[in-house]
Design a protein around this motif. Structure first.
Motif, PDB file in Angstrom:
ATOM      1  N   THR B  70       0.844  -1.192   0.000  1.00  0.00           N
ATOM      2  CA  THR B  70       0.000   0.000   0.000  1.00  0.00           C
ATOM      3  C   THR B  70       0.879   1.242   0.000  1.00  0.00           C
ATOM      4  O   THR B  70       1.992   1.225   0.521  1.00  0.00           O
ATOM      5  CB  THR B  70      -0.950   0.024   1.212  1.00  0.00           C
ATOM      6  N   ALA B  71       0.366   2.289  -0.595  1.00  0.00           N
ATOM      7  CA  ALA B  71       1.109   3.546  -0.645  1.00  0.00           C
ATOM      8  C   ALA B  71       0.686   4.481   0.483  1.00  0.00           C
ATOM      9  O   ALA B  71       1.141   5.608   0.561  1.00  0.00           O
ATOM     10  CB  ALA B  71       0.895   4.223  -1.999  1.00  0.00           C
ATOM     11  N   ASP B  72      -0.197   3.989   1.355  1.00  0.00           N
ATOM     12  CA  ASP B  72      -0.705   4.807   2.451  1.00  0.00           C
ATOM     13  C   ASP B  72       0.118   4.527   3.706  1.00  0.00           C
ATOM     14  O   ASP B  72       0.171   3.395   4.189  1.00  0.00           O
ATOM     15  CB  ASP B  72      -2.173   4.472   2.672  1.00  0.00           C
ATOM     16  N   ASN B  73       0.753   5.554   4.221  1.00  0.00           N
ATOM     17  CA  ASN B  73       1.671   5.362   5.339  1.00  0.00           C
ATOM     18  C   ASN B  73       0.973   4.778   6.572  1.00  0.00           C
ATOM     19  O   ASN B  73       1.512   3.900   7.241  1.00  0.00           O
ATOM     20  CB  ASN B  73       2.348   6.689   5.693  1.00  0.00           C
ATOM     21  N   SER B  74      -0.246   5.257   6.855  1.00  0.00           N
ATOM     22  CA  SER B  74      -0.920   4.760   8.068  1.00  0.00           C
ATOM     23  C   SER B  74      -1.352   3.305   7.879  1.00  0.00           C
ATOM     24  O   SER B  74      -1.301   2.515   8.826  1.00  0.00           O
ATOM     25  CB  SER B  74      -2.108   5.646   8.421  1.00  0.00           C
ATOM     26  N   GLU B  75      -1.742   2.940   6.652  1.00  0.00           N
ATOM     27  CA  GLU B  75      -2.056   1.532   6.386  1.00  0.00           C
ATOM     28  C   GLU B  75      -0.810   0.678   6.534  1.00  0.00           C
ATOM     29  O   GLU B  75      -0.856  -0.444   7.033  1.00  0.00           O
ATOM     30  CB  GLU B  75      -2.613   1.365   4.963  1.00  0.00           C
ATOM     31  N   GLN B  76       0.323   1.231   6.090  1.00  0.00           N
ATOM     32  CA  GLN B  76       1.589   0.501   6.226  1.00  0.00           C
ATOM     33  C   GLN B  76       1.906   0.258   7.696  1.00  0.00           C
ATOM     34  O   GLN B  76       2.301  -0.847   8.086  1.00  0.00           O
ATOM     35  CB  GLN B  76       2.721   1.303   5.576  1.00  0.00           C
ATOM     36  N   ILE B  77       1.722   1.308   8.501  1.00  0.00           N
ATOM     37  CA  ILE B  77       2.031   1.183   9.926  1.00  0.00           C
ATOM     38  C   ILE B  77       1.110   0.160  10.583  1.00  0.00           C
ATOM     39  O   ILE B  77       1.547  -0.685  11.373  1.00  0.00           O
ATOM     40  CB  ILE B  77       1.933   2.567  10.617  1.00  0.00           C
ATOM     41  N   ALA B  78      -0.188   0.197  10.190  1.00  0.00           N
ATOM     42  CA  ALA B  78      -1.141  -0.778  10.731  1.00  0.00           C
ATOM     43  C   ALA B  78      -0.719  -2.203  10.350  1.00  0.00           C
ATOM     44  O   ALA B  78      -0.770  -3.123  11.179  1.00  0.00           O
ATOM     45  CB  ALA B  78      -2.542  -0.485  10.205  1.00  0.00           C
ATOM     46  N   ALA B  79      -0.275  -2.367   9.101  1.00  0.00           N
ATOM     47  CA  ALA B  79       0.166  -3.692   8.647  1.00  0.00           C
ATOM     48  C   ALA B  79       1.376  -4.149   9.451  1.00  0.00           C
ATOM     49  O   ALA B  79       1.470  -5.320   9.861  1.00  0.00           O
ATOM     50  CB  ALA B  79       0.499  -3.654   7.167  1.00  0.00           C
ATOM     51  N   ALA B  80       2.301  -3.216   9.700  1.00  0.00           N
ATOM     52  CA  ALA B  80       3.504  -3.562  10.477  1.00  0.00           C
ATOM     53  C   ALA B  80       3.115  -4.011  11.884  1.00  0.00           C
ATOM     54  O   ALA B  80       3.631  -5.004  12.401  1.00  0.00           O
ATOM     55  CB  ALA B  80       4.438  -2.350  10.533  1.00  0.00           C
ATOM     56  N   ARG B  81       2.156  -3.298  12.494  1.00  0.00           N
ATOM     57  CA  ARG B  81       1.695  -3.697  13.836  1.00  0.00           C
ATOM     58  C   ARG B  81       1.088  -5.092  13.798  1.00  0.00           C
ATOM     59  O   ARG B  81       1.305  -5.904  14.696  1.00  0.00           O
ATOM     60  CB  ARG B  81       0.636  -2.708  14.340  1.00  0.00           C
ATOM     61  N   GLY B  82       0.327  -5.367  12.744  1.00  0.00           N
ATOM     62  CA  GLY B  82      -0.271  -6.687  12.591  1.00  0.00           C
ATOM     63  C   GLY B  82       0.795  -7.776  12.540  1.00  0.00           C
ATOM     64  O   GLY B  82       0.675  -8.811  13.199  1.00  0.00           O
ATOM     65  N   TYR B  83       1.841  -7.519  11.768  1.00  0.00           N
ATOM     66  CA  TYR B  83       2.919  -8.507  11.650  1.00  0.00           C
ATOM     67  C   TYR B  83       3.607  -8.735  12.992  1.00  0.00           C
ATOM     68  O   TYR B  83       3.980  -9.850  13.333  1.00  0.00           O
ATOM     69  CB  TYR B  83       3.939  -8.067  10.604  1.00  0.00           C
ATOM     70  N   ILE B  84       3.780  -7.635  13.745  1.00  0.00           N
ATOM     71  CA  ILE B  84       4.423  -7.766  15.059  1.00  0.00           C
ATOM     72  C   ILE B  84       3.553  -8.629  15.975  1.00  0.00           C
ATOM     73  O   ILE B  84       4.048  -9.515  16.677  1.00  0.00           O
ATOM     74  CB  ILE B  84       4.681  -6.372  15.683  1.00  0.00           C
ATOM     75  N   ARG B  85       2.227  -8.389  15.943  1.00  0.00           N
ATOM     76  CA  ARG B  85       1.297  -9.210  16.739  1.00  0.00           C
ATOM     77  C   ARG B  85       1.366 -10.674  16.329  1.00  0.00           C
ATOM     78  O   ARG B  85       1.290 -11.568  17.154  1.00  0.00           O
ATOM     79  CB  ARG B  85      -0.139  -8.702  16.550  1.00  0.00           C
ATOM     80  N   ASP B  86       1.507 -10.909  15.009  1.00  0.00           N
ATOM     81  CA  ASP B  86       1.588 -12.284  14.505  1.00  0.00           C
ATOM     82  C   ASP B  86       2.882 -12.979  14.935  1.00  0.00           C
ATOM     83  O   ASP B  86       3.036 -14.181  14.715  1.00  0.00           O
ATOM     84  CB  ASP B  86       1.518 -12.303  12.973  1.00  0.00           C
ATOM     85  N   GLY B  87       3.795 -12.185  15.465  1.00  0.00           N
ATOM     86  CA  GLY B  87       5.047 -12.767  15.930  1.00  0.00           C
ATOM     87  C   GLY B  87       6.014 -13.138  14.818  1.00  0.00           C
ATOM     88  O   GLY B  87       6.607 -14.222  14.826  1.00  0.00           O
ATOM     89  N   VAL B  88       6.155 -12.271  13.830  1.00  0.00           N
ATOM     90  CA  VAL B  88       7.135 -12.562  12.783  1.00  0.00           C
ATOM     91  C   VAL B  88       8.544 -12.451  13.344  1.00  0.00           C
ATOM     92  O   VAL B  88       8.775 -11.798  14.368  1.00  0.00           O
ATOM     93  CB  VAL B  88       6.992 -11.587  11.586  1.00  0.00           C
ATOM     94  N   ASP B  89       9.490 -13.090  12.650  1.00  0.00           N
ATOM     95  CA  ASP B  89      10.880 -12.999  13.079  1.00  0.00           C
ATOM     96  C   ASP B  89      11.542 -11.738  12.531  1.00  0.00           C
ATOM     97  O   ASP B  89      12.349 -11.106  13.191  1.00  0.00           O
ATOM     98  CB  ASP B  89      11.648 -14.230  12.596  1.00  0.00           C
ATOM     99  N   TYR B  90      11.188 -11.440  11.291  1.00  0.00           N
ATOM    100  CA  TYR B  90      11.774 -10.271  10.643  1.00  0.00           C
ATOM    101  C   TYR B  90      10.685  -9.402  10.030  1.00  0.00           C
ATOM    102  O   TYR B  90       9.708  -9.920   9.500  1.00  0.00           O
ATOM    103  CB  TYR B  90      12.747 -10.685   9.526  1.00  0.00           C
ATOM    104  N   LEU B  91      10.910  -8.106  10.096  1.00  0.00           N
ATOM    105  CA  LEU B  91       9.992  -7.157   9.482  1.00  0.00           C
ATOM    106  C   LEU B  91      10.782  -6.354   8.443  1.00  0.00           C
ATOM    107  O   LEU B  91      11.776  -5.706   8.780  1.00  0.00           O
ATOM    108  CB  LEU B  91       9.421  -6.236  10.560  1.00  0.00           C
ATOM    109  N   LEU B  92      10.349  -6.461   7.185  1.00  0.00           N
ATOM    110  CA  LEU B  92      11.030  -5.740   6.107  1.00  0.00           C
ATOM    111  C   LEU B  92      10.142  -4.578   5.665  1.00  0.00           C
ATOM    112  O   LEU B  92       8.983  -4.780   5.317  1.00  0.00           O
ATOM    113  CB  LEU B  92      11.265  -6.675   4.915  1.00  0.00           C
ATOM    114  N   ILE B  93      10.697  -3.374   5.666  1.00  0.00           N
ATOM    115  CA  ILE B  93       9.848  -2.206   5.402  1.00  0.00           C
ATOM    116  C   ILE B  93      10.425  -1.322   4.295  1.00  0.00           C
ATOM    117  O   ILE B  93      11.618  -1.003   4.298  1.00  0.00           O
ATOM    118  CB  ILE B  93       9.687  -1.337   6.678  1.00  0.00           C
ATOM    119  N   SER B  94       9.580  -0.974   3.348  1.00  0.00           N
ATOM    120  CA  SER B  94       9.872   0.100   2.404  1.00  0.00           C
ATOM    121  C   SER B  94       8.781   1.142   2.615  1.00  0.00           C
ATOM    122  O   SER B  94       7.656   0.980   2.162  1.00  0.00           O
ATOM    123  CB  SER B  94       9.852  -0.434   0.974  1.00  0.00           C
ATOM    124  N   ALA B  95       9.105   2.190   3.334  1.00  0.00           N
ATOM    125  CA  ALA B  95       8.075   3.091   3.847  1.00  0.00           C
ATOM    126  C   ALA B  95       7.574   4.070   2.793  1.00  0.00           C
ATOM    127  O   ALA B  95       8.348   4.597   1.998  1.00  0.00           O
ATOM    128  CB  ALA B  95       8.624   3.873   5.034  1.00  0.00           C
TER     129      ALA B  95
END
Lengths: 357, 329
Positions: B70-95
């Motif tokens: 998504t090109a929406d920064n707040s949607e990106q941040i929400a997605a990142a929070r979701g991944y953290i909740r899911d307990g991923v090992d790595y988070l890769l971000i292109s903001a």
């Protein structure tokens, strides 16, 4: 005499676009007297004016459709660039999958893209006329989603249209001294002119824009007229997309005709049309579209700093609109009249000048 | 009441399937990765980037990767929070936007999720992420300017066509040109921009204006391939020769395959890489557990008519290949 007056009154709606155009030409001539010079390059006319005609072709076609939509629906279609991107994607898809590229495949592709344009127009038109959604809101859907659709049709890449015929449509046909997009635009304008002359379209569109209830009482369904203007807009988008993609030589779903609706709406406004619908002048919009193209090029000619070019464009438009606005027009007329009466009064007092009369 | 047993049966089946699925995942011990990226329809660059991420972080390679585009920064941040909740090992971000990421990066840190930035930098404390793998736009500009200085006969009169004003790519790719001009190594005879859309049409107008003003120039420095294409269209219409044997040298950016084919055919002269394929490098770091810190720049190259090969076009290019010898005008 009264005939002349009538003529002036009838064409007074062209005062705004023409005065703006004249102002720009003056600015350009101050910058350099060779502004109108035209030379022959590779058997085609080349110069500032041919460049403007070439560069504005898509905008001119889109502003024609925008004028009709605005007049009937009292709102604007903001999805025209995206619609052009979708229809041209379909055109490119067909041409690349139809085997060897001949004039026939190009024509069939163009026809298919026009049908797609009509379908898109029908979608927008249904939302506006049947469901009474505001035009800007209805077309917002395709404005937001259109490029994704075009991207999918493209197969997630930017397909290349590297064939001779496309190249000739985008540049120049050997033996004809005018660039093909200019000719296509002229043909399109001619067709629109004939349609407006031969049919009641103008009357219906204007009356729907002025008073839809009155139109309904006279037995015409305003919904159908609004729907029809969106269909026409769809065809305009398809033609503009066709020209744009053949000019570019490849289909870039991301950037093709991007933000062109801004300029198209501006062209309608510069053309002396009310964005609130009603009476319209397509001639005005066409002049408006060429004026915008000329303005863009004037800024480059004046070598405006690239950081500031957008701000300059905005300032220019404001200044032009104010100078050409009815308020200033009335004021100028008053001043001129006053000057005239003073002049007459003074000429009356001097017998010499009376003899001159 | 008859329905109840059926619903119960259905639930049981769903649970069975789910537990079976998770049992497989657990057995293979996949590394869980959350990728927050921009949408592929943004550009040819992004399309190649997204595909590359999917290809490298596949199940076959031992990864359980999910990607949000998504090109929406707040949607990106929400997605990142979701991944953290899911307990991923790595988070890769292109903001999408460089700011606003502090909170989410800190919560990733608390949750033990290691963050790797790719392609785009984030304005935050460097301790909030492991490493950022970026393209050095300044370096790309230097590559291009060095090519110009070495390959264009003096005096060098350059037409500069910038991208979106203020974007990282525009600033970096312009910097080297402006510096060289200041040092007197070349002259910028026209300075224009393709606007926010890096527009082919705008670039064409910039060159047409330069021609109309009788500017004498022998290089066009266009900050992406589309704008270089527009510039060349203006030259063609005006009957000015360009390319390998022509008067005006053409240099573009981004390594679109159509651009590389034009370079190969001598229709243009050079193109500078902007590499969207960061996944392999990141995968190597994760696999070896040897993750560097700070900012790492990718190696990028310039190719010109004399050096380019079919393998280069195949390997480094992005977007469709029009085929050898096909010129995109």
């Amino acid at each position: 005499m009264s005939k002349l007056k009538k003529h002036i009154n009838r064409s007074s709606h062209l005062f705004l676009p023409l005065s703006v155009l004249v102002l720009l030409i003056i600015v350009n001539l101050i910058k350099g007297a060779d502004y109108f010079r035209i030379t022959m390059v590779n058997g085609a006319f080349y110069g500032n004016i041919p460049n403007i005609l070439f560069g504005a072709s898509e905008l001119v076609i889109l502003s024609i459709g925008m004028t009709l939509v605005t007049a009937a629906s009292r709102g604007q279609d903001i999805s025209i660039g995206e619609n052009g991107a979708i229809t041209s994607a379909i055109f490119v898809w067909y041409v690349l999958n139809a085997g060897e590229v001949t004039l026939l495949t190009i024509l069939v592709g163009f026809f298919i893209s026009c049908v797609a344009g009509i379908l898109i127009g029908a979608f927008n038109g249904t939302l506006v006329s049947v469901f009474n959604v505001q035009p800007m809101v209805a077309t917002l859907i395709l404005f937001l989603g259109g490029r994704s659709i075009a991207f999918m049709i493209d197969g997630k890449v930017s397909p290349i249209l590297a064939n001779e015929i496309s190249n000739k449509i985008g540049t120049v046909i050997p033996g004809i001294p005018i660039h093909t997009p200019i000719i296509l635009t002229a043909v399109f304008i001619a067709i629109v002119a004939v349609v407006l002359k031969k049919t009641n379209l103008r009357l219906y569109v204007e009356s729907v824009g002025i008073n839809p209830s009155a139109v309904r009482l006279n037995g015409i369904d305003p919904k159908k007229i609004i729907f029809l203007t969106f269909l026409i807009m769809g065809v305009c988008s398809a033609v503009a997309g066709f020209i744009a993609v053949n000019k570019a030589g490849r289909h870039d779903s991301v950037n093709l005709l991007k933000f062109i609706m801004m300029d198209a709406i501006l062209a309608v406004a510069l053309g002396g049309n009310s964005l609130g619908g009603g009476k319209f002048s397509i001639t005005g919009s066409i002049i408006g579209a060429y004026t915008i193209e000329m303005l863009n090029r004037t800024l480059l000619r004046l070598e405006v700093n690239p950081e500031a070019i957008k701000a300059f464009k905005a300032v220019f438009i404001i200044v032009l609109m104010v100078i050409a606005s009815p308020v200033v027009r009335v004021f100028v007329r008053k001043v001129l009249d006053k000057a005239k009466t003073i002049g007459k009064a003074s000429s009356l007092s001097t017998p010499d000048s009376r003899q001159m009369d | 009441m008859k329905k109840l047993p059926r619903v119960g049966l259905l639930l049981l089946m769903v649970m069975l399937v789910l537990s079976y699925g998770s049992a497989i995942v657990a057995a293979e011990e996949l590394i869980k990765i959350g990728i927050v990226n921009l949408p592929p329809e943004e550009s040819g660059y992004r399309q190649a980037n997204v595909e590359d991420m999917n290809r490298v972080f596949s199940r076959e390679n031992g990864y359980d990767a999910k990607q949000t585009n998504t090109a929406d920064n707040s949607e990106q941040i929400a997605a990142a929070r979701g991944y953290i909740r899911d307990g991923v090992d790595y988070l890769l971000i292109s903001a999408a936007n460089a700011s606003g990421w502090d909170d989410v990066l800190q919560s990733a840190k608390r949750a033990g999720v290691r963050v790797i930035l790719f392609d785009r930098e984030i304005d935050t404390d460097p301790s909030n992420y492991e490493v950022a793998l970026l393209s050095d736009m300044y370096y790309e500009g230097e590559l291009a300017v060095n090519w110009v200085l070495n390959n264009v006969p003096e005096p060098i009169n350059l037409v500069l066509i910038r991208g979106q004003m203020g974007s990282a790519a525009e600033i970096g790719r312009s910097a080297a040109v402006l510096k060289a001009a200041e040092e007197g190594k070349l002259t910028i005879v026209a300075d224009g921009t393709g606007g926010d859309t890096w527009s082919l049409e705008e670039a064409r107008k910039v060159v047409e204006a330069a021609i109309a003003a009788n500017k004498d120039f022998n290089v066009i420095y266009a900050q992406n391939d589309g704008m270089a294409q527009g510039a060349v269209q203006a030259l063609e219409a005006a009957g000015i020769s360009h390319g390998k044997d022509g008067k005006v040298k053409i240099i573009g950016f981004d390594f679109n395959r159509f651009a590389l084919r034009n370079v190969q055919a001598g229709y243009w002269d050079a193109d500078v890489q902007c590499n969207p394929r960061q996944a392999a490098e990141i995968e190597k770091w994760i696999r070896t557990g040897n993750i560097p810190s700070g900012i790492v720049y990718q190696e990028e190259i310039v190719l010109d008519s004399n050096t380019i090969t079919d393998e280069d076009i195949e390997k480094y290019g992005i977007n469709v290949d029009p085929g050898k010898g096909v010129i995109t005008r």
